[in-house]
Motif scaffolding. Structure first.
Motif, PDB file in Angstrom:
ATOM      1  N   VAL A 206       0.918  -1.253  -0.258  1.00 16.23           N
ATOM      2  CA  VAL A 206       0.152  -0.143  -0.085  1.00 16.23           C
ATOM      3  C   VAL A 206       0.935   1.336  -0.092  1.00 16.23           C
ATOM      4  N   HIS A 207       0.029   2.423  -0.467  1.00 13.61           N
ATOM      5  CA  HIS A 207       0.925   3.581  -0.406  1.00 13.61           C
ATOM      6  C   HIS A 207      -0.135   4.486  -0.546  1.00 13.61           C
ATOM      7  N   PRO A 208      -0.927   4.857   0.413  1.00 18.91           N
ATOM      8  CA  PRO A 208      -1.863   5.890   0.382  1.00 18.91           C
ATOM      9  C   PRO A 208      -1.557   7.330   0.285  1.00 18.91           C
ATOM     10  N   ALA A 209      -2.221   8.174  -0.077  1.00 15.84           N
ATOM     11  CA  ALA A 209      -1.671   9.748  -0.343  1.00 15.84           C
ATOM     12  C   ALA A 209      -1.762  10.290   1.241  1.00 15.84           C
ATOM     13  N   PRO A 210      -0.686  11.405   1.447  1.00 18.83           N
ATOM     14  CA  PRO A 210      -0.742  11.651   2.612  1.00 18.83           C
ATOM     15  C   PRO A 210      -1.520  12.995   2.731  1.00 18.83           C
ATOM     16  N   PRO A 211      -1.870  13.456   3.728  1.00 18.30           N
ATOM     17  CA  PRO A 211      -2.481  14.897   4.099  1.00 18.30           C
ATOM     18  C   PRO A 211      -1.325  15.768   4.093  1.00 18.30           C
ATOM     19  N   SER A 212      -1.427  16.781   3.158  1.00 13.65           N
ATOM     20  CA  SER A 212      -0.397  17.637   3.042  1.00 13.65           C
ATOM     21  C   SER A 212      -1.210  18.903   1.915  1.00 13.65           C
ATOM     22  N   PRO A 213      -0.434  20.145   2.087  1.00 15.01           N
ATOM     23  CA  PRO A 213      -0.984  21.036   1.054  1.00 15.01           C
ATOM     24  C   PRO A 213      -0.717  21.012  -0.319  1.00 15.01           C
ATOM     25  N   LEU A 226      -6.091   2.525   5.056  1.00  9.28           N
ATOM     26  CA  LEU A 226      -5.389   1.787   6.239  1.00  9.28           C
ATOM     27  C   LEU A 226      -6.729   1.001   6.958  1.00  9.28           C
ATOM     28  N   VAL A 227      -7.660   1.509   7.302  1.00 11.34           N
ATOM     29  CA  VAL A 227      -8.863   0.942   8.068  1.00 11.34           C
ATOM     30  C   VAL A 227      -9.592  -0.304   7.235  1.00 11.34           C
ATOM     31  N   ILE A 228      -9.765  -0.077   5.885  1.00 16.05           N
ATOM     32  CA  ILE A 228     -10.316  -1.099   5.527  1.00 16.05           C
ATOM     33  C   ILE A 228      -9.327  -2.520   5.246  1.00 16.05           C
ATOM     34  N   VAL A 229      -8.029  -2.033   4.904  1.00 16.38           N
ATOM     35  CA  VAL A 229      -6.994  -3.176   4.891  1.00 16.38           C
ATOM     36  C   VAL A 229      -7.049  -3.731   6.145  1.00 16.38           C
ATOM     37  N   GLY A 230      -6.937  -2.876   7.165  1.00 25.83           N
ATOM     38  CA  GLY A 230      -7.051  -3.774   8.550  1.00 25.83           C
ATOM     39  C   GLY A 230      -8.169  -4.504   8.771  1.00 25.83           C
ATOM     40  N   ARG A 231      -9.214  -4.051   8.403  1.00 18.77           N
ATOM     41  CA  ARG A 231     -10.434  -4.869   8.655  1.00 18.77           C
ATOM     42  C   ARG A 231     -10.332  -6.076   7.819  1.00 18.77           C
ATOM     43  N   SER A 232      -9.740  -6.021   6.626  1.00 22.78           N
ATOM     44  CA  SER A 232     -10.104  -7.266   5.957  1.00 22.78           C
ATOM     45  C   SER A 232      -9.023  -8.290   6.432  1.00 22.78           C
ATOM     46  N   VAL A 233      -7.640  -7.898   6.837  1.00 21.48           N
ATOM     47  CA  VAL A 233      -6.951  -8.859   7.220  1.00 21.48           C
ATOM     48  C   VAL A 233      -7.163  -9.428   8.736  1.00 21.48           C
ATOM     49  N   ASN A 237      -7.188 -16.084   9.176  1.00 17.89           N
ATOM     50  CA  ASN A 237      -6.459 -17.050   9.882  1.00 17.89           C
ATOM     51  C   ASN A 237      -4.847 -17.504   9.383  1.00 17.89           C
ATOM     52  N   GLU A 238      -4.727 -16.986   8.169  1.00 14.40           N
ATOM     53  CA  GLU A 238      -3.660 -17.203   7.463  1.00 14.40           C
ATOM     54  C   GLU A 238      -2.485 -16.222   7.653  1.00 14.40           C
ATOM     55  N   PRO A 239      -1.101 -16.511   7.592  1.00 18.60           N
ATOM     56  CA  PRO A 239      -0.305 -15.419   7.832  1.00 18.60           C
ATOM     57  C   PRO A 239      -0.448 -14.360   6.707  1.00 18.60           C
ATOM     58  N   VAL A 240      -0.254 -13.172   7.379  1.00 23.05           N
ATOM     59  CA  VAL A 240      -0.416 -11.889   6.610  1.00 23.05           C
ATOM     60  C   VAL A 240       0.516 -10.890   6.753  1.00 23.05           C
ATOM     61  N   ILE A 241       0.978 -10.271   5.659  1.00 26.25           N
ATOM     62  CA  ILE A 241       1.937  -8.795   5.739  1.00 26.25           C
ATOM     63  C   ILE A 241       1.513  -7.702   5.159  1.00 26.25           C
ATOM     64  N   VAL A 242       1.380  -6.687   5.717  1.00 22.99           N
ATOM     65  CA  VAL A 242       0.962  -5.319   4.726  1.00 22.99           C
ATOM     66  C   VAL A 242       2.310  -4.589   5.042  1.00 22.99           C
ATOM     67  N   THR A 243       2.472  -3.979   3.850  1.00 20.63           N
ATOM     68  CA  THR A 243       3.954  -3.201   3.739  1.00 20.63           C
ATOM     69  C   THR A 243       3.960  -2.125   2.809  1.00 20.63           C
ATOM     70  N   GLY A 244       4.641  -1.056   2.884  1.00 18.90           N
ATOM     71  CA  GLY A 244       4.547  -0.229   2.058  1.00 18.90           C
ATOM     72  C   GLY A 244       4.820   1.354   2.844  1.00 18.90           C
ATOM     73  N   ASP A 245       4.805   2.474   1.991  1.00 20.22           N
ATOM     74  CA  ASP A 245       5.024   3.533   2.556  1.00 20.22           C
ATOM     75  C   ASP A 245       3.508   4.369   2.758  1.00 20.22           C
ATOM     76  N   LEU A 246       3.234   4.170   4.165  1.00 21.21           N
ATOM     77  CA  LEU A 246       1.904   4.579   4.377  1.00 21.21           C
ATOM     78  C   LEU A 246       1.464   6.233   4.780  1.00 21.21           C
ATOM     79  N   ASN A 247       2.754   6.747   4.554  1.00 17.91           N
ATOM     80  CA  ASN A 247       2.742   8.261   4.631  1.00 17.91           C
ATOM     81  C   ASN A 247       2.351   8.544   5.719  1.00 17.91           C
ATOM     82  N   ASP A 248       2.347   7.890   6.851  1.00 22.91           N
ATOM     83  CA  ASP A 248       1.954   8.070   8.317  1.00 22.91           C
ATOM     84  C   ASP A 248       3.097   7.510   9.264  1.00 22.91           C
ATOM     85  N   VAL A 249       3.211   8.141  10.484  1.00 29.62           N
ATOM     86  CA  VAL A 249       4.306   7.577  11.374  1.00 29.62           C
ATOM     87  C   VAL A 249       3.901   6.485  12.169  1.00 29.62           C
TER      88      VAL A 249
END
Length: 361
Positions: A206-213, A226-233, A237-249
């Protein structure tokens, strides 16, 4: 004059500390989620200066010291979990097991950056199983085609809007899919990775757009993805990895909400910041590139790699599939307010977990 200057600095630190508690999604508010380490250092310096230069017989002096101290404590509450003094959230891997190890190199390459040789050298040196590039356009795709000799399994979405994405893998990828979850020009990638052991791992890039001017005025789009990906995984019950630039700390309320909703673990907790942005400014760095995983994994290593000329450092994470050892690893748990918050965020973008591909399910 000294008292006035310290009063102004104390008010500024207090405002910067309190403002992120407001759930307003505007970028001018959410931007204060990022520099908590820097604000903690400034608050500490302010406390020391107060003690050295203020007349401690004045009640106002103690008001300033207490406010600065509370600001310091608040900032530390958010960032201390990402230091070595905190208990590790993810266990260290024990014995080496190459067949059950998955190494992922994530690199936001910065579209106008042309130092592709530096990235290729890192891939050659570290031999990751999967390379994920973010901000990669058609030029980057053309330059990285040589990787396909050893990493033949690919997912490609070249874009010139700073949201292109590519995946190159030595391991077979099944049910691969590119999906634009929230915004029409911001892709995500989803697949099932087959390890050398034959085990399968569900992966989301994933690489969602950040809040910025210069991007979105508010964080609502990023937060919803991020929320809908979180709710999905969370349902898997299987092994899961979520990775990328989340544009969030790592320590922001949104990322914490994602961890609570998804039940995924953060291997940096108890180990370090591994700040990947900004590569050019040492004093203005924070962790924007992430890898979260389910309890099925333990951590072999996590490393911030040298700069490739981008504004982000690459991040290399090696995890080992060890369900028995990892079964008692505890993620953050959501409460009722978290559940209400996640529903509010998703409904605000008319999005839901069923919008997210579920490879292997």
């Amino acid at each position: 004059m000294t008292l006035l200057i310290l009063l102004l600095f104390t008010v500024a630190i207090a405002v910067a500390t309190l403002l992120p508690l407001w759930r307003n999604p505007h970028w001018s508010v959410r931007s204060f989620d990022f520099p908590r380490l820097q604000l903690a250092v400034l608050a500490l310096l302010l406390v020391i200066i107060d003690l050295l230069f203020l007349d401690l017989s004045w009640p106002l002096s103690w008001v300033l010291i207490v406010v600065a101290g509370l600001s310091l404590a608040s900032q530390l509450w958010w960032i201390l979990p990402y230091t070595a003094i905190w208990p590790k959230e993810v266990k260290d891997a024990r014995a080496k097991s190459p067949d059950r190890t998955l190494a992922i190199l994530t690199s936001n390459v910065l579209t106008p950056n042309r130092n592709v040789e530096a990235l290729l050298k890192l891939v050659e040196q570290h031999q990751p199983d999967i390379l994920v590039t973010l901000e990669s356009d058609q030029w980057w795709e053309d330059q990285l085609v040589a990787l396909e000799n050893e990493m033949p399994y690919t997912i490609k979405c070249p874009l010139d809007n700073l949201y292109g994405m590519h995946v190159f893998s030595r391991l077979p990828l099944h049910e691969s899919e590119v999906r634009f979850l929230i915004e029409d020009k911001v892709p995500s990638m989803h697949a099932l990775v087959e390890l050398r052991s034959g085990d399968s791992v569900r992966v989301h890039f994933v690489h969602p757009a950040p809040p910025s001017p210069t991007e979105n005025d508010e964080s609502t789009e990023r937060d919803a993805e991020l929320v809908i990906v979180g709710r999905s995984v969370a349902d898997s019950n299987e092994p899961v990895i979520v990775t990328g630039d989340l544009n969030d700390v790592a320590w922001s309320p949104t990322t914490r909400l994602f961890r609570k909703v998804s039940g995924l673990l953060d291997p940096r907790v108890g180990r370090g910041f591994y700040s990947t942005f900004h590569a050019d400014y040492r004093l203005l760095r924070w962790p924007l590139d992430h890898l979260f995983h389910s309890h099925h994994f333990t951590l072999a290593s996590i490393t911030r790699l040298p700069s490739i000329g981008s504004d982000h450092f690459p991040l290399l994470t090696r995890v080992m599939l060890a369900p028995a050892r990892g079964q008692d690893q505890e993620p953050l748990r959501p409460d009722g307010d978290d559940r209400n918050r996640e529903r509010e965020i998703a409904q605000g973008q008319s999005a839901g977990k069923h919008d997210v591909p579920e490879p292997g399910e």
